[in-house]
Scaffold this motif. Structure first.
Motif, PDB file in Angstrom:
ATOM      1  N   MET A  98       0.835  -1.198   0.000  1.00 55.41           N
ATOM      2  CA  MET A  98       0.000   0.000   0.000  1.00 55.41           C
ATOM      3  C   MET A  98       0.870   1.248   0.000  1.00 55.41           C
ATOM      4  O   MET A  98       1.963   1.259   0.559  1.00 55.41           O
ATOM      5  CB  MET A  98      -0.899   0.018   1.244  1.00 55.41           C
ATOM      6  CG  MET A  98      -1.950  -1.086   1.219  1.00 55.41           C
ATOM      7  SD  MET A  98      -2.981  -1.074   2.686  1.00 55.41           S
ATOM      8  CE  MET A  98      -1.790  -1.521   3.933  1.00 55.41           C
ATOM      9  N   LEU A 138      -9.395  -2.975   4.634  1.00 53.94           N
ATOM     10  CA  LEU A 138      -8.657  -2.297   3.577  1.00 53.94           C
ATOM     11  C   LEU A 138      -7.155  -2.330   3.855  1.00 53.94           C
ATOM     12  O   LEU A 138      -6.340  -2.242   2.931  1.00 53.94           O
ATOM     13  CB  LEU A 138      -9.132  -0.842   3.475  1.00 53.94           C
ATOM     14  CG  LEU A 138      -8.974  -0.127   2.139  1.00 53.94           C
ATOM     15  CD1 LEU A 138      -9.649  -0.894   1.022  1.00 53.94           C
ATOM     16  CD2 LEU A 138      -9.536   1.289   2.245  1.00 53.94           C
ATOM     17  N   GLN A 139      -6.798  -2.496   5.144  1.00 50.66           N
ATOM     18  CA  GLN A 139      -5.391  -2.563   5.518  1.00 50.66           C
ATOM     19  C   GLN A 139      -4.806  -3.963   5.319  1.00 50.66           C
ATOM     20  O   GLN A 139      -3.619  -4.171   5.560  1.00 50.66           O
ATOM     21  CB  GLN A 139      -5.219  -2.180   6.999  1.00 50.66           C
ATOM     22  CG  GLN A 139      -6.000  -0.963   7.451  1.00 50.66           C
ATOM     23  CD  GLN A 139      -5.741   0.247   6.584  1.00 50.66           C
ATOM     24  OE1 GLN A 139      -4.590   0.584   6.330  1.00 50.66           O
ATOM     25  NE2 GLN A 139      -6.799   0.910   6.143  1.00 50.66           N
ATOM     26  N   PRO A 172      -3.982  -6.526   2.655  1.00 47.89           N
ATOM     27  CA  PRO A 172      -3.879  -6.917   1.248  1.00 47.89           C
ATOM     28  C   PRO A 172      -4.265  -8.382   1.059  1.00 47.89           C
ATOM     29  O   PRO A 172      -3.938  -9.219   1.899  1.00 47.89           O
ATOM     30  CB  PRO A 172      -2.393  -6.695   0.927  1.00 47.89           C
ATOM     31  CG  PRO A 172      -1.929  -5.699   1.948  1.00 47.89           C
ATOM     32  CD  PRO A 172      -2.724  -5.994   3.186  1.00 47.89           C
ATOM     33  N   ALA A 180     -13.468  -4.309   0.283  1.00 47.94           N
ATOM     34  CA  ALA A 180     -12.118  -3.816   0.560  1.00 47.94           C
ATOM     35  C   ALA A 180     -11.122  -4.387  -0.437  1.00 47.94           C
ATOM     36  O   ALA A 180     -10.278  -3.658  -0.986  1.00 47.94           O
ATOM     37  CB  ALA A 180     -11.723  -4.169   1.993  1.00 47.94           C
ATOM     38  N   TRP A 181     -11.199  -5.667  -0.669  1.00 54.50           N
ATOM     39  CA  TRP A 181     -10.263  -6.290  -1.600  1.00 54.50           C
ATOM     40  C   TRP A 181     -10.540  -5.860  -3.043  1.00 54.50           C
ATOM     41  O   TRP A 181      -9.619  -5.756  -3.855  1.00 54.50           O
ATOM     42  CB  TRP A 181     -10.301  -7.805  -1.446  1.00 54.50           C
ATOM     43  CG  TRP A 181      -9.584  -8.253  -0.205  1.00 54.50           C
ATOM     44  CD1 TRP A 181      -8.847  -7.470   0.632  1.00 54.50           C
ATOM     45  CD2 TRP A 181      -9.522  -9.575   0.329  1.00 54.50           C
ATOM     46  NE1 TRP A 181      -8.334  -8.218   1.669  1.00 54.50           N
ATOM     47  CE2 TRP A 181      -8.732  -9.514   1.510  1.00 54.50           C
ATOM     48  CE3 TRP A 181     -10.059 -10.806  -0.057  1.00 54.50           C
ATOM     49  CZ2 TRP A 181      -8.466 -10.640   2.287  1.00 54.50           C
ATOM     50  CZ3 TRP A 181      -9.796 -11.924   0.726  1.00 54.50           C
ATOM     51  CH2 TRP A 181      -9.004 -11.840   1.880  1.00 54.50           C
ATOM     52  N   GLN A 213      -8.865  -2.557  -3.374  1.00 53.77           N
ATOM     53  CA  GLN A 213      -7.423  -2.772  -3.498  1.00 53.77           C
ATOM     54  C   GLN A 213      -7.047  -3.101  -4.941  1.00 53.77           C
ATOM     55  O   GLN A 213      -6.088  -2.548  -5.490  1.00 53.77           O
ATOM     56  CB  GLN A 213      -6.978  -3.911  -2.580  1.00 53.77           C
ATOM     57  CG  GLN A 213      -6.963  -3.572  -1.097  1.00 53.77           C
ATOM     58  CD  GLN A 213      -6.554  -4.770  -0.255  1.00 53.77           C
ATOM     59  OE1 GLN A 213      -5.945  -5.710  -0.754  1.00 53.77           O
ATOM     60  NE2 GLN A 213      -6.889  -4.734   1.015  1.00 53.77           N
ATOM     61  N   ALA A 244      -4.800  -0.828  -7.458  1.00 56.66           N
ATOM     62  CA  ALA A 244      -3.552  -1.379  -7.984  1.00 56.66           C
ATOM     63  C   ALA A 244      -3.449  -1.183  -9.491  1.00 56.66           C
ATOM     64  O   ALA A 244      -2.352  -0.989 -10.031  1.00 56.66           O
ATOM     65  CB  ALA A 244      -3.448  -2.860  -7.628  1.00 56.66           C
ATOM     66  N   GLN A 299      -4.607   5.937  -6.130  1.00 57.33           N
ATOM     67  CA  GLN A 299      -4.172   5.555  -4.792  1.00 57.33           C
ATOM     68  C   GLN A 299      -4.599   6.591  -3.758  1.00 57.33           C
ATOM     69  O   GLN A 299      -4.720   6.278  -2.574  1.00 57.33           O
ATOM     70  CB  GLN A 299      -2.642   5.403  -4.757  1.00 57.33           C
ATOM     71  CG  GLN A 299      -2.123   4.113  -5.370  1.00 57.33           C
ATOM     72  CD  GLN A 299      -2.346   2.921  -4.459  1.00 57.33           C
ATOM     73  OE1 GLN A 299      -2.673   3.082  -3.298  1.00 57.33           O
ATOM     74  NE2 GLN A 299      -2.186   1.732  -5.002  1.00 57.33           N
ATOM     75  N   PHE A 327      -7.705   5.485  -2.163  1.00 62.22           N
ATOM     76  CA  PHE A 327      -7.398   4.387  -1.248  1.00 62.22           C
ATOM     77  C   PHE A 327      -6.777   4.940   0.039  1.00 62.22           C
ATOM     78  O   PHE A 327      -7.147   4.571   1.151  1.00 62.22           O
ATOM     79  CB  PHE A 327      -6.428   3.425  -1.935  1.00 62.22           C
ATOM     80  CG  PHE A 327      -6.073   2.212  -1.122  1.00 62.22           C
ATOM     81  CD1 PHE A 327      -6.886   1.092  -1.132  1.00 62.22           C
ATOM     82  CD2 PHE A 327      -4.929   2.195  -0.346  1.00 62.22           C
ATOM     83  CE1 PHE A 327      -6.553  -0.029  -0.385  1.00 62.22           C
ATOM     84  CE2 PHE A 327      -4.582   1.077   0.398  1.00 62.22           C
ATOM     85  CZ  PHE A 327      -5.409  -0.035   0.374  1.00 62.22           C
ATOM     86  N   THR A 347      -8.175   5.125   4.253  1.00 57.89           N
ATOM     87  CA  THR A 347      -7.479   4.586   5.421  1.00 57.89           C
ATOM     88  C   THR A 347      -7.338   5.614   6.536  1.00 57.89           C
ATOM     89  O   THR A 347      -7.106   5.241   7.686  1.00 57.89           O
ATOM     90  CB  THR A 347      -6.080   4.070   5.039  1.00 57.89           C
ATOM     91  OG1 THR A 347      -5.264   5.159   4.612  1.00 57.89           O
ATOM     92  CG2 THR A 347      -6.172   3.011   3.961  1.00 57.89           C
TER      93      THR A 347
END
Length: 345
Positions: free
Chosen positions: A1, A71-72, A74, A197-198, A201, A205, A211, A214, A218
């Motif tokens: 991240m 979300l934290q 991965p 969340a995934w 991600q 990505a 980002q 994202f 957080t």
């Protein structure tokens, strides 16, 4: 991240000093959480009519909190966590073997009220997956390992909880607990936030410029945690009424649990020869419980068992205060030198 997780940020900021608003909140997050608990108590006492509305807000705010928590984590970390055999095994042993034994020893001494006992079982048999990572990081524990293990702990506790409840309550369980609300809570509070969340991600990505979205998500961890604690407490305080005595009776058990699990977690960490950061994380995961996630399950119980949700909220109040003590005392209980020596054996 692209940005350190809030949990890691809390440790970093405490060393460098707060700078922006987000950093200041992370630096003072324990104070923020205590203020949220106090504010919720005052709001519930001063405006009890808000209770029902706030209760409906618990699931949305909790779902948002868990979404940011996940979300934290991965997706790739889940695979790595399965390879971290010693840490994952230690986390499983302390949560699903040691904790049930400690609860069993306490169970016979609990008040005879069925709702009180069910509330204690619901909250103590499920390991925490949210602010445990915050407090563990503040005490020098391995936040990243706990983050990676979170999905495994979540799935395991939801699969094992019905069996544990049946072992403790036997045939009584069938008369008071419906499977539907449990499955609904698992789907709406765990499966959907984790999947979203995934998905975010994966989206971030593929689009590095995005980002920022994202990263911005957080930064909401501490405010969301505070909002959740305030909402939960404010919604439940008006329900106390004549149940205050029953709820107060379980406070010593929750305090005792925190004391016992500090030493039990240390013993498990030594058994698996973990270093100090991993050992402290094991102590925290064994001591902190999943009160915010199991609360919707308690709220779904029949009205005759309404006290169970109050018991769950009471555990939250005791635990947050206990975590303040843990942050100060755990580095002494699990010192770097002692755990390094144990890990090298």
């Amino acid at each position: 991240m692209g940005r350190p997780a809030p949990y890691e940020g809390a440790v970093r900021v405490s060393q460098q000093g707060p700078q922006g608003l987000v950093e200041r909140m992370e630096h003072h997050q324990v104070t923020v959480y205590l203020a949220a608990l106090a504010g919720g108590g005052l709001l519930g006492w001063a405006a009890p009519g808000l209770g029902p509305g706030l209760e409906h807000a618990i699931n949305p705010v909790l779902g948002a909190l868990l979404f940011v928590t996940f979300l934290q984590v991965p997706a790739a970390e889940l695979v790595r966590s399965l390879r971290d055999g010693r840490f994952l095994s230690a986390a499983a042993v302390v949560n699903f073997a040691v904790v049930p034994l400690v609860v069993a020893a306490m169970y016979v001494l609990l008040p005879a009220d069925q709702a009180v006992r069910l509330g204690v079982l619901l909250v103590l048999l499920c390991p925490c997956v949210d602010y445990v990572i915050v407090f563990s990081g503040l005490a020098g524990g391995s936040s990243r390992r706990l983050l990676a293990a979170t999905p495994v702990l979540l799935v395991a506790q939801m699969l094992l909880l019905p069996g544990f409840l049946y072992l403790f309550m036997g045939s009584e369980l069938a008369d008071v607990v419906e499977v539907g609300p449990f499955l609904e809570a698992f789907l709406t509070l765990i499966v959907i936030p984790l999947a979203l969340a995934w998905a975010l991600q994966a989206w971030a990505a593929r689009h590095p410029a995005r980002q920022k979205v994202f990263g911005a998500a957080t930064t909401t961890m501490v405010p969301l945690m505070a909002a959740t604690l305030l909402t939960v407490v404010a919604s439940q305080v008006p329900k106390l009424g004549d149940s205050l005595g029953d709820v107060a009776a379980v406070v010593p058990f929750f305090v005792l649990f925190l004391i016992v699990m500090a030493f039990a977690g240390k013993a498990v960490a030594r058994l698996f020869r973990l270093d100090a950061p991993a050992g402290r994380a094991i102590v925290f995961t064994g001591a902190t419980r999943n009160s915010l996630v199991v609360l919707p399950l308690a709220l779904a119980l029949p009205d005759s068992l309404a006290v169970a949700s109050l018991v769950v909220v009471t555990q939250t109040l005791v635990e947050v205060l206990g975590m303040v003590a843990y942050v100060r005392l755990l580095p002494r209980l699990v010192p770097e030198e002692e755990q390094t020596e144990a890990a090298s054996r």
